[in-house]
Motif scaffolding. Structure first.
Motif, PDB file in Angstrom:
ATOM      1  N   HIS A   5       0.821  -1.214   0.000  1.00  0.00           N
ATOM      2  CA  HIS A   5       0.000   0.000   0.000  1.00  0.00           C
ATOM      3  C   HIS A   5       0.857   1.266   0.000  1.00  0.00           C
ATOM      4  O   HIS A   5       2.032   1.240   0.360  1.00  0.00           O
ATOM      5  CB  HIS A   5      -0.976  -0.006   1.174  1.00  0.00           C
ATOM      6  CG  HIS A   5      -0.321  -0.204   2.505  1.00  0.00           C
ATOM      7  ND1 HIS A   5      -0.165  -1.435   3.097  1.00  0.00           N
ATOM      8  CD2 HIS A   5       0.223   0.689   3.353  1.00  0.00           C
ATOM      9  CE1 HIS A   5       0.443  -1.296   4.258  1.00  0.00           C
ATOM     10  NE2 HIS A   5       0.699  -0.013   4.428  1.00  0.00           N
ATOM     11  N   TRP A  24      -7.838   3.785   8.364  1.00  0.00           N
ATOM     12  CA  TRP A  24      -9.048   3.707   9.197  1.00  0.00           C
ATOM     13  C   TRP A  24     -10.017   4.800   8.753  1.00  0.00           C
ATOM     14  O   TRP A  24      -9.609   5.889   8.356  1.00  0.00           O
ATOM     15  CB  TRP A  24      -8.685   3.917  10.664  1.00  0.00           C
ATOM     16  CG  TRP A  24      -7.785   2.863  11.220  1.00  0.00           C
ATOM     17  CD1 TRP A  24      -8.168   1.744  11.888  1.00  0.00           C
ATOM     18  CD2 TRP A  24      -6.346   2.809  11.152  1.00  0.00           C
ATOM     19  NE1 TRP A  24      -7.073   0.992  12.251  1.00  0.00           N
ATOM     20  CE2 TRP A  24      -5.937   1.625  11.815  1.00  0.00           C
ATOM     21  CE3 TRP A  24      -5.352   3.629  10.604  1.00  0.00           C
ATOM     22  CZ2 TRP A  24      -4.603   1.248  11.930  1.00  0.00           C
ATOM     23  CZ3 TRP A  24      -4.027   3.264  10.719  1.00  0.00           C
ATOM     24  CH2 TRP A  24      -3.655   2.085  11.378  1.00  0.00           C
ATOM     25  N   ARG A  40      -7.738   7.922   7.240  1.00  0.00           N
ATOM     26  CA  ARG A  40      -6.469   8.311   7.877  1.00  0.00           C
ATOM     27  C   ARG A  40      -5.605   7.071   7.957  1.00  0.00           C
ATOM     28  O   ARG A  40      -6.129   5.963   8.116  1.00  0.00           O
ATOM     29  CB  ARG A  40      -6.706   8.911   9.266  1.00  0.00           C
ATOM     30  CG  ARG A  40      -7.293   7.969  10.276  1.00  0.00           C
ATOM     31  CD  ARG A  40      -7.153   8.445  11.718  1.00  0.00           C
ATOM     32  NE  ARG A  40      -7.450   7.314  12.594  1.00  0.00           N
ATOM     33  CZ  ARG A  40      -6.529   6.432  12.987  1.00  0.00           C
ATOM     34  NH1 ARG A  40      -5.262   6.580  12.657  1.00  0.00           N
ATOM     35  NH2 ARG A  40      -6.866   5.395  13.739  1.00  0.00           N
ATOM     36  N   ASP A  41      -4.295   7.244   7.815  1.00  0.00           N
ATOM     37  CA  ASP A  41      -3.415   6.072   7.886  1.00  0.00           C
ATOM     38  C   ASP A  41      -2.203   6.314   8.784  1.00  0.00           C
ATOM     39  O   ASP A  41      -1.263   5.522   8.782  1.00  0.00           O
ATOM     40  CB  ASP A  41      -2.981   5.640   6.480  1.00  0.00           C
ATOM     41  CG  ASP A  41      -1.919   6.561   5.890  1.00  0.00           C
ATOM     42  OD1 ASP A  41      -1.689   7.659   6.451  1.00  0.00           O
ATOM     43  OD2 ASP A  41      -1.317   6.194   4.864  1.00  0.00           O
ATOM     44  N   GLY A  42      -2.228   7.377   9.558  1.00  0.00           N
ATOM     45  CA  GLY A  42      -1.115   7.669  10.452  1.00  0.00           C
ATOM     46  C   GLY A  42      -0.051   8.534   9.798  1.00  0.00           C
ATOM     47  O   GLY A  42       0.779   9.116  10.483  1.00  0.00           O
ATOM     48  N   ARG A 128      -5.772   8.896  18.265  1.00  0.00           N
ATOM     49  CA  ARG A 128      -6.092   8.857  16.837  1.00  0.00           C
ATOM     50  C   ARG A 128      -6.780  10.128  16.346  1.00  0.00           C
ATOM     51  O   ARG A 128      -6.897  10.329  15.139  1.00  0.00           O
ATOM     52  CB  ARG A 128      -7.028   7.675  16.554  1.00  0.00           C
ATOM     53  CG  ARG A 128      -6.488   6.332  17.003  1.00  0.00           C
ATOM     54  CD  ARG A 128      -7.482   5.230  16.664  1.00  0.00           C
ATOM     55  NE  ARG A 128      -7.075   3.944  17.218  1.00  0.00           N
ATOM     56  CZ  ARG A 128      -7.693   2.797  16.976  1.00  0.00           C
ATOM     57  NH1 ARG A 128      -8.769   2.778  16.186  1.00  0.00           N
ATOM     58  NH2 ARG A 128      -7.267   1.674  17.507  1.00  0.00           N
TER      59      ARG A 128
ATOM     60  N   ALA B 199       0.634   2.711  17.118  1.00  0.00           N
ATOM     61  CA  ALA B 199       0.735   2.384  15.686  1.00  0.00           C
ATOM     62  C   ALA B 199      -0.621   2.541  15.000  1.00  0.00           C
ATOM     63  O   ALA B 199      -0.683   2.884  13.819  1.00  0.00           O
ATOM     64  CB  ALA B 199       1.261   0.960  15.502  1.00  0.00           C
ATOM     65  N   MET B 200      -1.710   2.308  15.740  1.00  0.00           N
ATOM     66  CA  MET B 200      -3.043   2.474  15.162  1.00  0.00           C
ATOM     67  C   MET B 200      -3.373   3.960  14.967  1.00  0.00           C
ATOM     68  O   MET B 200      -4.277   4.311  14.225  1.00  0.00           O
ATOM     69  CB  MET B 200      -4.112   1.818  16.043  1.00  0.00           C
ATOM     70  CG  MET B 200      -3.894   0.330  16.292  1.00  0.00           C
ATOM     71  SD  MET B 200      -3.684  -0.634  14.778  1.00  0.00           S
ATOM     72  CE  MET B 200      -2.553  -1.906  15.329  1.00  0.00           C
ATOM     73  N   GLY B 203       0.493   4.917  12.493  1.00  0.00           N
ATOM     74  CA  GLY B 203       0.930   4.019  11.424  1.00  0.00           C
ATOM     75  C   GLY B 203       2.225   3.306  11.723  1.00  0.00           C
ATOM     76  O   GLY B 203       2.263   2.090  11.902  1.00  0.00           O
ATOM     77  N   LYS B 204       3.316   4.069  11.771  1.00  0.00           N
ATOM     78  CA  LYS B 204       4.621   3.495  12.116  1.00  0.00           C
ATOM     79  C   LYS B 204       5.193   4.308  13.273  1.00  0.00           C
ATOM     80  O   LYS B 204       5.340   5.531  13.153  1.00  0.00           O
ATOM     81  CB  LYS B 204       5.574   3.534  10.921  1.00  0.00           C
ATOM     82  CG  LYS B 204       5.089   2.706   9.733  1.00  0.00           C
ATOM     83  CD  LYS B 204       6.212   2.375   8.757  1.00  0.00           C
ATOM     84  CE  LYS B 204       6.590   3.563   7.888  1.00  0.00           C
ATOM     85  NZ  LYS B 204       7.598   3.175   6.870  1.00  0.00           N
ATOM     86  N   MET B 233       4.582  -1.388  13.669  1.00  0.00           N
ATOM     87  CA  MET B 233       3.973  -0.955  12.410  1.00  0.00           C
ATOM     88  C   MET B 233       2.572  -1.531  12.256  1.00  0.00           C
ATOM     89  O   MET B 233       2.375  -2.735  12.455  1.00  0.00           O
ATOM     90  CB  MET B 233       4.806  -1.450  11.220  1.00  0.00           C
ATOM     91  CG  MET B 233       6.243  -0.974  11.247  1.00  0.00           C
ATOM     92  SD  MET B 233       7.270  -1.762   9.948  1.00  0.00           S
ATOM     93  CE  MET B 233       7.574  -3.363  10.701  1.00  0.00           C
ATOM     94  N   ALA B 234       1.638  -0.674  11.867  1.00  0.00           N
ATOM     95  CA  ALA B 234       0.294  -1.151  11.529  1.00  0.00           C
ATOM     96  C   ALA B 234       0.324  -1.660  10.091  1.00  0.00           C
ATOM     97  O   ALA B 234       1.168  -1.246   9.288  1.00  0.00           O
ATOM     98  CB  ALA B 234      -0.714  -0.012  11.658  1.00  0.00           C
ATOM     99  N   TYR B 235      -0.613  -2.533   9.757  1.00  0.00           N
ATOM    100  CA  TYR B 235      -0.642  -3.124   8.418  1.00  0.00           C
ATOM    101  C   TYR B 235       0.715  -3.741   8.080  1.00  0.00           C
ATOM    102  O   TYR B 235       1.323  -3.444   7.044  1.00  0.00           O
ATOM    103  CB  TYR B 235      -1.027  -2.075   7.362  1.00  0.00           C
ATOM    104  CG  TYR B 235      -2.493  -1.714   7.365  1.00  0.00           C
ATOM    105  CD1 TYR B 235      -3.424  -2.536   6.735  1.00  0.00           C
ATOM    106  CD2 TYR B 235      -2.954  -0.561   7.996  1.00  0.00           C
ATOM    107  CE1 TYR B 235      -4.778  -2.213   6.734  1.00  0.00           C
ATOM    108  CE2 TYR B 235      -4.306  -0.235   8.002  1.00  0.00           C
ATOM    109  CZ  TYR B 235      -5.211  -1.078   7.361  1.00  0.00           C
ATOM    110  OH  TYR B 235      -6.551  -0.758   7.355  1.00  0.00           O
ATOM    111  N   PRO B 400      -3.554  -6.306  10.994  1.00  0.00           N
ATOM    112  CA  PRO B 400      -2.306  -7.017  11.262  1.00  0.00           C
ATOM    113  C   PRO B 400      -1.208  -6.001  11.590  1.00  0.00           C
ATOM    114  O   PRO B 400      -1.127  -4.960  10.936  1.00  0.00           O
ATOM    115  CB  PRO B 400      -1.999  -7.723   9.931  1.00  0.00           C
ATOM    116  CG  PRO B 400      -3.307  -7.789   9.217  1.00  0.00           C
ATOM    117  CD  PRO B 400      -4.067  -6.569   9.644  1.00  0.00           C
TER     118      PRO B 400
END
Lengths: 436, 436
Positions: A5, A24, A40-42, A128, B199-200, B203-204, B233-235, B400
């Protein structure tokens, strides 16, 4: 790294391409024929655009019924959109839900107002939110800038111990730890005494770690666990401390302004206040500070330390941080070098931030004469034996030396323009707060 | 900064000029007509050359009688000298002693051999020695490289709390702290559970701070207080952890080799061993590791964890760090994601350093399914209530995710080629060592 991704922060590199984002659901606007999931992905946020007419019915219905904070991968085409916050939108082609938050047990933090206790109980989720995320990014920037500043100016990082046998300043605010076999140790309040030893080995050093204060105060400026950076320099005096402290604050401010404009905007920070932070900072003596305070109606007497209210009053006079130097020796710790001309004064300096953020830096020149230090240890009724190693630094190659400490959380609160220090750290620890 | 003296590290910029150096006497060779004081200033060392014929008698006598670790400013002319370690020498013109260490109470650490307890009792002075100084510089480099690696790869630093209410792994090795009014908190052993929440949001992420383990072990690999970096790390999956861990170790090694050659030489480190640390690292399964060990005569049974001896045996097979993955679930913590094909295996990976330095990285993929995590918490008889916030991460947008932890001191010991971990930190804390 092998991730299929694309990060939202890197979206500009993929203009016109079809990419998969993994994140998310932050928010969702919808009507019968179109819906706009904000993902959002961080690394950032992006608005996605899903048109019913262009999608399989199932995909559109899935998107339309997405619940807040469900985890989802969305594939679509990146399109430049000058009206969008990040400059891009994503035209949705497909989506894959990883975990859907059930409607009957929704994400607890909704756009409505929540009380601070509720939010702090859900701190692991509250991070978040757009605002907390922005604060976290500014904190990262402040810490990175701080480390870069010292690393790039010839300082060596030397970590000081967390477990300490003796107290630096007083014992009433120490946290006690059961070590092995009935031994007691205390959690550090400052790495300074160790820093002094390290400076004699490495010349210019800094330590940067958590420090602990068992203060029963419930003010908006106090945490029981907070991070502090403390530089110390051999062959240095009070003047070097002022120069170094001013340079550090200017460097941090410039970095935050250069790299965290978007986050400051989220926080509705008045950036003109930060842009005004340029050197040289005003420098006044303790004597002058007392005069200013009395002129402003304070009842402070010469010889007392400043309280939070005094600091705020004083800061009103200046748009930039102000350096206040040469305090009465009795309000400073035992190790301060006395002023040569007026020995009743300590060669200490505090930096008071503007806008009511109080003292963010405190430091000064340390006693380098063995006999004077010994006299002070006795005057303060400190156990000489515990300070033998510290006295060694005056027995073997003593030199004038100086340094300071800066509390990271106060600096972050100031940069972000926050009311309360509790939002500057991921998991604040306070008198009544040790969870989650 | 306003310092009238030149740092030895910057001496090359002053070739042919007369400069003042400010430092400490490291060593002194002398004869009737010439003496060679070696000065150290924390940035480097330089040999000074004082000729009786060129100097006032008093100056020459002062230099000749300098005692070890006396603090002194020496003024002289910089002269390129290809035989000198740093490429330069200083032809002395004058000197000023700041504090002369008296002959009757000399600096306690002399060039002769001292016992380890004596040296550790004088750790605040021992740091000045050439070897300890070199280790400190390598430590600085390892930490800077580590932070740069994560900062430059899109990770956000999120500090995890030191005071924690619950245990990550077991409770027997926790240090207990008296908080306020009979409340007890524990010192962190790992920031991982918090990292998962972070991480959520980001992200990282990574955290980097001191961690604590109340282990009554007296091995050369254990400290009660040590620094750990932990990315999450998320994902991400086990594969991402292996890639990230390998990249980190290669990056650190390259930086140390590029910037700390002189220090490695002082430590007599075989740099060819470090130059061999290039990716990809060998990757074997736990099953294969057991096979190798049994072939080498170990009595290990499938299902047991590796001990220090096993790690050393295993490392003998490889010139580079080896990644061992997919351990029996019973030797790993409750939160490890099971292997899809063989659920009796945990998706964990350890990196074992060569040359007997043991496990320096441990990590893996975490359970992201709510029900499975709940089942594991029950199987491990952990108090569900304390993990409600951790379970929230699986209720609201679970994905994950994976990460690892690296102990800084073990990494520094390996880079430096040290026998014992106690020299890798300024003030080591061990079972019987809490001072100075």
């Amino acid at each position: 790294m092998s991730t299929a991704h694309v990060r939202i922060a890197d979206i500009a590199r993929h203009d016109g391409q079809t990419v998969t984002l993994a994140g998310w659901l932050y928010n969702l606007r919808k009507s019968g024929k179109i819906c706009f999931p904000i993902l959002r992905d961080g690394s950032g946020m992006i608005q996605c655009v899903a048109l019913k007419a262009n999608l399989p019915e199932e995909t559109f219905e899935t998107l339309k019924s997405l619940t807040q904070e469900s985890s989802v991968k969305i594939t679509g085409k990146v399109r430049a959109e000058h009206r969008a916050a990040g400059g891009y939108e994503l035209d949705v082609e497909s989506c894959e839900i990883l975990q859907r938050v059930p409607e009957e047990t929704p994400y607890p933090i909704t756009p409505k107002e929540h009380g601070i206790d509720f939010l702090m109980d859900h701190r692991h989720l509250w991070l978040r939110s757009r605002r907390q995320f922005a604060i976290g990014k500014v904190r990262h920037e402040v810490i990175k800038a701080t480390r870069d500043y010292f690393d790039d100016n010839g300082f060596t990082l030397v970590d000081c111990p967390i477990f300490t046998p003796a107290a630096c300043e007083g014992t009433t605010t120490l946290f006690e730890v059961d070590y092995f076999e009935d031994e007691k140790v205390y959690l550090t309040q400052s790495g300074q005494l160790y820093n002094e030893a390290n400076a004699m080995a490495f010349g210019k050093v800094y330590c940067f770690g958590p420090t602990f204060r068992a203060e029963k105060s419930k003010t908006r400026r106090h945490l029981t666990e907070f991070w502090m950076v403390e530089p110390e320099m051999a062959y240095a005096t009070l003047d070097d401390v002022k120069t170094l402290a001013e340079g550090l604050i200017c460097f941090i401010t410039q970095r935050v302004l250069a790299n965290r404009r978007a986050e400051l905007a989220v926080l509705e920070r008045d950036v003109s206040k930060l842009a005004a932070i340029t050197g040289p900072f005003p420098r006044i003596s303790y004597d002058e500070a007392v005069e200013i305070l009395r002129r402003k109606g304070s009842a402070i007497e010469w010889g007392s330390d400043f309280g939070g209210t005094d600091e705020t009053l004083l800061a009103e006079e200046f748009a930039r941080p102000v350096l206040v130097e040469k305090y009465p020796a009795q309000v400073k710790a035992f190790y301060f070098q006395p002023d040569a001309e007026r020995p009743e004064l300590a060669l200490g300096v505090d930096m008071i931030a503007p806008e009511g953020y109080g003292e963010i830096i405190g430091g000064g020149q340390r006693i380098h004469d063995y006999n004077l230090l010994l006299q002070r240890i006795e005057e303060h009724h400190l156990p000489k034996e515990a300070f033998e190693w510290y006295l060694d630094l005056r027995r073997y190659g003593s030199v004038p030396h100086a340094g300071f400490g800066m509390g990271i959380e106060r600096c972050v609160a100031w940069m972000c323009g926050l009311e309360h220090i509790r939002e500057t750290i991921a998991y604040p620890r306070m008198l009544y707060r040790t969870r989650p």
